[in-house]
Structures are given as structure tokens and as C-alpha cells.
Design a protein around this motif. Structure first.
Motif, PDB file in Angstrom:
ATOM      1  N   PHE A  89       0.937  -0.996   0.010  1.00 38.35           N
ATOM      2  CA  PHE A  89      -0.026  -0.078  -0.178  1.00 38.35           C
ATOM      3  C   PHE A  89       0.871   1.321   0.102  1.00 38.35           C
ATOM      4  O   PHE A  89       0.208   2.347  -0.331  1.00 38.35           O
ATOM      5  N   PHE A  90       2.267   1.216   0.184  1.00 35.57           N
ATOM      6  CA  PHE A  90       3.119   2.464   0.312  1.00 35.57           C
ATOM      7  C   PHE A  90       2.864   3.172  -0.975  1.00 35.57           C
ATOM      8  O   PHE A  90       2.768   4.334  -0.650  1.00 35.57           O
ATOM      9  N   GLU A  91       2.830   2.788  -2.141  1.00 31.56           N
ATOM     10  CA  GLU A  91       2.896   3.547  -3.289  1.00 31.56           C
ATOM     11  C   GLU A  91       1.583   4.299  -3.387  1.00 31.56           C
ATOM     12  O   GLU A  91       1.590   5.563  -3.590  1.00 31.56           O
ATOM     13  N   ALA A  92       0.637   3.838  -3.066  1.00 32.43           N
ATOM     14  CA  ALA A  92      -0.797   4.331  -3.154  1.00 32.43           C
ATOM     15  C   ALA A  92      -0.947   5.356  -1.970  1.00 32.43           C
ATOM     16  O   ALA A  92      -1.347   6.528  -2.066  1.00 32.43           O
ATOM     17  N   PHE A  93      -0.193   5.156  -0.965  1.00 38.64           N
ATOM     18  CA  PHE A  93      -0.355   5.952   0.271  1.00 38.64           C
ATOM     19  C   PHE A  93       0.505   7.180  -0.046  1.00 38.64           C
ATOM     20  O   PHE A  93       0.076   8.523   0.268  1.00 38.64           O
ATOM     21  N   ASN A  94       1.455   6.999  -0.646  1.00 37.71           N
ATOM     22  CA  ASN A  94       2.517   8.266  -1.000  1.00 37.71           C
ATOM     23  C   ASN A  94       1.713   9.151  -2.090  1.00 37.71           C
ATOM     24  O   ASN A  94       1.941  10.228  -2.011  1.00 37.71           O
ATOM     25  N   ARG A  95       0.847   8.418  -2.775  1.00 36.51           N
ATOM     26  CA  ARG A  95       0.124   9.179  -3.990  1.00 36.51           C
ATOM     27  C   ARG A  95      -0.791  10.141  -3.131  1.00 36.51           C
ATOM     28  O   ARG A  95      -1.121  11.135  -3.282  1.00 36.51           O
ATOM     29  N   PHE A  96      -1.620   9.475  -2.344  1.00 32.13           N
ATOM     30  CA  PHE A  96      -2.649  10.135  -1.349  1.00 32.13           C
ATOM     31  C   PHE A  96      -2.116  11.207  -0.670  1.00 32.13           C
ATOM     32  O   PHE A  96      -2.590  12.251  -0.453  1.00 32.13           O
ATOM     33  N   LYS A  97      -0.858  10.790   0.076  1.00 34.35           N
ATOM     34  CA  LYS A  97      -0.526  12.135   0.872  1.00 34.35           C
ATOM     35  C   LYS A  97       0.121  13.230  -0.187  1.00 34.35           C
ATOM     36  O   LYS A  97      -0.082  14.066   0.470  1.00 34.35           O
ATOM     37  N   GLU A  98       0.735  12.879  -1.212  1.00 29.50           N
ATOM     38  CA  GLU A  98       1.057  14.147  -2.072  1.00 29.50           C
ATOM     39  C   GLU A  98      -0.142  14.757  -2.380  1.00 29.50           C
ATOM     40  O   GLU A  98      -0.012  16.264  -2.311  1.00 29.50           O
ATOM     41  N   SER A  99      -1.204  14.531  -2.807  1.00 25.15           N
ATOM     42  CA  SER A  99      -2.532  15.098  -3.231  1.00 25.15           C
ATOM     43  C   SER A  99      -3.009  15.771  -1.958  1.00 25.15           C
ATOM     44  O   SER A  99      -3.445  16.847  -2.158  1.00 25.15           O
ATOM     45  N   TYR A 100      -2.911  14.986  -0.842  1.00 28.36           N
ATOM     46  CA  TYR A 100      -3.696  15.819   0.303  1.00 28.36           C
ATOM     47  C   TYR A 100      -2.735  16.893   0.803  1.00 28.36           C
ATOM     48  O   TYR A 100      -3.366  18.067   0.925  1.00 28.36           O
ATOM     49  N   GLU A 101      -1.437  16.805   0.562  1.00 30.60           N
ATOM     50  CA  GLU A 101      -0.730  18.209   1.211  1.00 30.60           C
ATOM     51  C   GLU A 101      -0.959  19.351   0.135  1.00 30.60           C
ATOM     52  O   GLU A 101      -0.812  20.425   0.548  1.00 30.60           O
ATOM     53  N   SER A 102      -1.036  18.921  -1.329  1.00 29.55           N
ATOM     54  CA  SER A 102      -1.280  20.117  -2.262  1.00 29.55           C
ATOM     55  C   SER A 102      -2.415  20.719  -1.932  1.00 29.55           C
ATOM     56  O   SER A 102      -2.756  21.597  -1.959  1.00 29.55           O
ATOM     57  N   LEU A 103      -3.512  19.819  -1.697  1.00 27.64           N
ATOM     58  CA  LEU A 103      -4.886  20.279  -1.501  1.00 27.64           C
ATOM     59  C   LEU A 103      -5.230  20.914  -0.134  1.00 27.64           C
ATOM     60  O   LEU A 103      -5.545  22.267  -0.062  1.00 27.64           O
ATOM     61  N   ALA A 104      -4.317  20.617   0.778  1.00 27.19           N
ATOM     62  CA  ALA A 104      -4.258  21.468   2.111  1.00 27.19           C
ATOM     63  C   ALA A 104      -3.624  22.831   2.007  1.00 27.19           C
ATOM     64  O   ALA A 104      -4.192  23.688   2.598  1.00 27.19           O
ATOM     65  N   GLN A 105      -2.602  22.676   1.406  1.00 25.96           N
ATOM     66  CA  GLN A 105      -2.041  24.059   1.323  1.00 25.96           C
ATOM     67  C   GLN A 105      -2.897  24.881   0.396  1.00 25.96           C
ATOM     68  O   GLN A 105      -3.129  26.293   0.520  1.00 25.96           O
ATOM     69  N   LYS A 106      -3.423  24.538  -0.712  1.00 27.99           N
ATOM     70  CA  LYS A 106      -4.468  25.416  -1.567  1.00 27.99           C
ATOM     71  C   LYS A 106      -5.580  25.970  -0.558  1.00 27.99           C
ATOM     72  O   LYS A 106      -5.751  27.108  -0.552  1.00 27.99           O
ATOM     73  N   ARG A 107      -6.094  25.194   0.042  1.00 25.71           N
ATOM     74  CA  ARG A 107      -7.414  25.425   1.000  1.00 25.71           C
ATOM     75  C   ARG A 107      -6.995  26.380   1.795  1.00 25.71           C
ATOM     76  O   ARG A 107      -7.889  27.347   2.264  1.00 25.71           O
TER      77      ARG A 107
END
Length: 300
Positions: A166-184
């Protein structure tokens, strides 16, 4: 007073300097120590006295970098706070500003963790629904809901219970989350600054209208005084010599007519001023309501 982006969010109800105290009726709260070694969480030790007699000691934890209506910068700080709470044998009280966004997310994470211990499957949406049944609007924003998922899966990875597949999927999710969090977060901060500017503009408008109302009040007083003077002059005016048996002749009639016309026009002007005054008062009330609405929105 606790502020965020220049906006009041909470009263400074506890003393936050070692040796300081606050008094509430018969109760005195003493600050015995402050630990700021954690850059995200300030730990304050408090002692409570009633009429000079110690009744209890408290531990106060303030999470200082979780913005209102947003998500925290750290994914692990919440678990440090939860550990502090679990180590206490007393009831834990959680609050933020409105008591629904950050508070709701914090409590929801603990509920998810507790259920995961006793169940193989936990549906996050059901946890939030149950929480909202006890506290309306708990977990206030969609970003906070995503934060619940992100913090839980990140915790699973940190403690070593996530499968490596699950690591690869987790890393993608985390990257998307951090980008969205900064934007919001940037959007929310811009919104808050905009609201603060709008409030300043409204307050200036209210100040201008208040001055205008005062000016019109002064004008009204002058017109009222002038009206009274005209009435007094009308009754005090002696009858002219050409008035026979109390019946005014042409010149006397002209004098009285002119006085009445002056009073009539003065009354019309008075009515106009009063109407304008009422309009200004109505507008002032509308602006006051707008300021209150903006203030309520920014405090949520």
C-alpha cells in the motif's frame, strides 16, 4: 484573548504564564508551569483553589498551529494529544472556537481508533454521522473529513501495520492531500483577510452615517426651535391699526398670510429632514446587521 489572523477566537480563560492567576468568583486558577518545548502543543499546569483551598490540578494542552476551518500542519500531533488524554484518569474536555470543526475532527479520530481495536472494519462516514448526532456539524469542512482519513492511514504506516503493497498508493494520497491542504489554507486565509477588510469598511461607513445622523439631529433641533419661534411670534404679533373690530383688513391679512406661509414651508422642510433622518437610521441598522453577520461568520 486568543486570536487567529487578528480575529478573536476564544477568551484567555486560563493563566498562561508561570506564577500568574485568574479569579472567577470563589475560584482562583494558578499557573504553576508552562512547557513550550513542543512547537505545536503548549502544556500548561494549573492549580484550582476554592476560597483559598486547593480542590484540583489540571493539565491544559493548547494546539497552536491548527487553523480554524482547516487542517493541522502535522499528521502526528493529534496522536500525541490523544496519548496525553488516555494517560489521564479524569474526563477530558475538548474545545476550539465554535466546537465543531477542529474539535469534531479530533474526537472523530479517537472514535475511529477505538472502534478499530474492537472491529475489523470501520466506516469513517458512520463515525462522523454518529458524532454529528451528538454535536451538529461536527467535522465542519470537507478538508477536515479528508484529514481524518489521511491521519489514520499515516498513523498505520508510522506504527508499522500498513502492508508494503500500500506504500505507493499511500504516497500518492499523501502528496495530493498536502497539495490540497496548502491550497485550501491559502484560500481560507485570503477569505478571512477579506472579511476583516470588509468589516473595517463597514465600520467606517457606520461611523460616517453616525456623524451624518448627529448632523441631522442638530438640524432638526434648529428647525423645531425656529418653528416654535414662528408660532410665538404669530400669537404675540399685535393687531395692526387697520384692523377694525378684530377683522383684519388687506394689509393685516397679507402679514398673517406671509407668517403662515413661512410656517408652512418650515414644516415641509422639517418633514423632509425627518424623512431623511429615518432613512439614515434605517441604513445604519442595516449596516449594523451586516457587521454582525460578518462577525458571526468569521467566528465560526
Amino acid at each position: 484573548m486568543v486570536e487567529e489572523l487578528g480575529k478573536k477566537k476564544s477568551e484567555q480563560y486560563w493563566p498562561n504564564v508561570a506564577g500568574a492567576q485568574k479569579v472567577y468568583g470563589a475560584y482562583t486558577i494558578h499557573c504553576t508551569a508552562v512547557d513550550s518545548s513542543d512547537k505545536r502543543i503548549v502544556h500548561t499546569s494549573l492549580r484550582v483553589e476554592e476560597n483559598g483551598k486547593e480542590v484540583c490540578s489540571l493539565k491544559h494542552y493548547q494546539w497552536i498551529d491548527w487553523p480554524d476551518r482547516s487542517v493541522p500542519h502535522s499528521l502526528l500531533a493529534v496522536f500525541r494529544l490523544l496519548r496525553f488524554s488516555r494517560n489521564s484518569r479524569f474526563t477530558t474536555v475538548v474545545h476550539c472556537s465554535a466546537g465543531i470543526g477542529r474539535t469534531g475532527a479530533f474526537v472523530a479520530i479517537e472514535m475511529i481508533l477505538q472502534r478499530s481495536v474492537s472491529s475489523d472494519s470501520v466506516k469513517m462516514v458512520n463515525v462522523v454521522k454518529q458524532l454529528r448526532g451528538m454535536r451538529a456539524s461536527a467535522v465542519q469542512t470537507d478538508m477536515q473529513y479528508v484529514y481524518l482519513a489521511m491521519s489514520i492511514v499515516n498513523y498505520c504506516k508510522e506504527v508499522g501495520i500498513m502492508k508494503s503493497s500500500f506504500f505507493e498508493a499511500f504516497n500518492r494520497f499523501k502528496e495530493s492531500y498536502e497539495s490540497l491542504a496548502q491550497k485550501r489554507l491559502a484560500e481560507e486565509e485570503a477569505k478571512m483577510r477579506g472579511m476583516a477588510n470588509d468589516m473595517e469598511i463597514m465600520e467606517r461607513h457606520i461611523e460616517e452615517i453616525t456623524k451624518e445622523l448627529e448632523r441631522w439631529d442638530t438640524q432638526l433641533e434648529k428647525y423645531e426651535a425656529r418653528k416654535e419661534e414662528n408660532i410665538e411670534k404669530l400669537y404675540e404679533e399685535p393687531l395692526p391699526a387697520d384692523c377694525a373690530d378684530g377683522i383684519p383688513q388687506v394689509r393685516t391679512t397679507r402679514i398673517l398670510t406671509n407668517q403662515c406661509l413661512a410656517m408652512y414651508h418650515g414644516s415641509k422642510e422639517l418633514v423632509r429632514v425627518k424623512q431623511e433622518n429615518e432613512q439614515l437610521e434605517t441604513r445604519a441598522e442595516e449596516l449594523h446587521k451586516e457587521v454582525q453577520e460578518v462577525d458571526e461568520i468569521t467566528q465560526e
